[in-house]
Design an enzyme around this catalytic site. Structure first.
Site, PDB file in Angstrom:
ATOM      1  N   LEU A 151       0.600  -1.036  -0.073  1.00 47.47           N
ATOM      2  CA  LEU A 151      -0.064   0.144  -0.012  1.00 47.47           C
ATOM      3  C   LEU A 151       0.927   1.334   0.083  1.00 47.47           C
ATOM      4  O   LEU A 151       0.464   2.157  -0.611  1.00 47.47           O
ATOM      5  CB  LEU A 151      -0.967  -0.078   1.218  1.00 47.47           C
ATOM      6  N   TYR A 152       1.970   1.275   0.585  1.00 48.20           N
ATOM      7  CA  TYR A 152       3.080   2.364   0.555  1.00 48.20           C
ATOM      8  C   TYR A 152       3.337   2.627  -0.801  1.00 48.20           C
ATOM      9  O   TYR A 152       3.171   3.865  -1.156  1.00 48.20           O
ATOM     10  CB  TYR A 152       4.265   1.829   1.164  1.00 48.20           C
ATOM     11  N   ALA A 153       3.516   1.588  -1.641  1.00 48.58           N
ATOM     12  CA  ALA A 153       3.878   1.912  -2.981  1.00 48.58           C
ATOM     13  C   ALA A 153       2.997   2.380  -3.724  1.00 48.58           C
ATOM     14  O   ALA A 153       2.870   3.257  -4.529  1.00 48.58           O
ATOM     15  CB  ALA A 153       4.549   0.510  -3.539  1.00 48.58           C
ATOM     16  N   THR A 155       0.341   4.188  -2.762  1.00 47.24           N
ATOM     17  CA  THR A 155      -0.110   5.714  -2.282  1.00 47.24           C
ATOM     18  C   THR A 155       0.965   6.603  -2.942  1.00 47.24           C
ATOM     19  O   THR A 155       0.550   7.605  -3.485  1.00 47.24           O
ATOM     20  CB  THR A 155      -0.114   5.845  -0.744  1.00 47.24           C
TER      21      THR A 155
END
Length: 332
Positions: A151-153, A155
């Protein structure tokens, strides 16, 4: 110039602000001082910056659009450097909402606040993680980034896309810098170098994922700063054409890899820390973690074309500098 910087108490923000102040610029910093890692480290960075008369700081989250709007109007910056984000691949598994709020909402609020100001250039911090499941190495800026593994990537890729739309709609010159595994003194405690150094010096085991069969394009902080300083006065034009790689055909927007261009295996990385500390590592071998990628490797030809600069700090010298700082900071 007057630079507005978000994430000024962060690792990259601190080093970049120091350099900009030393070069004679004024810096207005914004930082939320989130407790993702030791806030005392962030406050110590800001305290050192505050010793400079041309540094001023605000403490609030970018989700607070009213305070953000007021700070941007008051600063009237020439350049905006957006470094604030909720970082960390593994933490995004535990607290995904923090990433949507800080990264997506925060980026939108910032761009919405500065779109009407006479800003010459916006630098948007992105990450090598956006390449996700891509296996075509080295990574180039024109590769599709449609398969994020965390999810980091996801976002951060969303932030790039939001940035492109603002560049197109509001003629806001913007460069998205994809950073590759930044390390060095004052680094983040959640990063491998910090954790490995702490445990090796403390006689504790380190967690080694995938049996050490991983590689990262480690990029020393001074090289990141030098690249950013050289990019600041070089905003993209609308439809830059030469070279086309990474540049939008419809907006003053481009993507630039900022990495060392030399991936290092995890086992070699550990050996560099062992040499710097003078101690052997005790390894706790674990399987690959969800969201991790086996290799990152930056093609930095675009960076060199734009700035004449290519990062070249060797891993051992960078690790040595970090360990020296760590021993001094913690009085070991």
């Amino acid at each position: 110039m007057h630079i507005l910087m978000t994430g000024s108490a962060g690792f990259i923000g601190y080093h970049l602000a120091r350099r900009l102040l030393a070069d004679g610029h004024a810096v207005t910093g914004i930082d939320g001082m989130t407790p993702y890692y030791d806030v005392a480290l962030k406050r110590a960075r800001h305290a050192r910056l505050a010793a400079h008369p041309e540094f001023s700081a605000h403490e609030f989250m970018l989700e607070d659009h009213a305070r953000l709007d007021a700070a941007c109007r008051a600063a009237r910056p020439d350049i905006v450097v957006h470094l604030a984000a909720q970082a960390g691949v593994r933490y995004s598994l535990d607290n995904p909402s923090a990433y949507v709020s800080a990264n997506v909402v925060g980026t939108h609020n910032l761009l919405n606040a500065v779109k009407a100001l006479p800003v010459r250039h916006v630098i948007l911090a992105s990450t090598s993680s956006v390449y996700g499941a891509g296996t075509d190495c080295p990574f180039t800026e024109d590769q599709p980034c449609n398969h994020p593994l965390s999810l980091y990537a996801a976002t951060k890729k969303a932030c790039e896309d939001i940035g492109h739309s603002y560049a197109h709609l509001h003629d806001l010159p913007m460069t998205a810098c994809r950073f590759f595994t930044v390390y060095g003194p004052w680094g983040r405690p959640d990063m491998a170098l910090f954790r490995f150094t702490r445990n090796i010096l403390g006689g504790l085991p380190i967690d080694v994922y995938n049996g050490g069969d991983m590689a990262r394009d480690f990029t020393y902080i001074d090289d990141i700063v030098e690249a950013l300083v050289r990019l600041l006065p070089r905003p993209p034009g609308n439809g830059d054409a030469a070279p086309a790689r990474g540049a939008s055909p419809v907006a003053p927007y481009r993507v630039v890899n900022v990495g060392n261009g030399q991936p290092v295996g995890l086992r070699d990385f550990i050996r560099a820390i062992e040499r710097a500390t003078g101690r052997a590592a005790l390894c706790n071998n674990l399987p690959m973690q969800p969201g991790d990628v086996p290799t990152t490797w930056a093609d930095c030809a675009m960076l060199e074309h734009l700035t004449g600069f290519r990062p070249a700090t060797t891993l051992q010298s960078g690790v040595d500098a970090f360990v020296e700082w760590y021993r001094d900071w913690y009085d070991i």
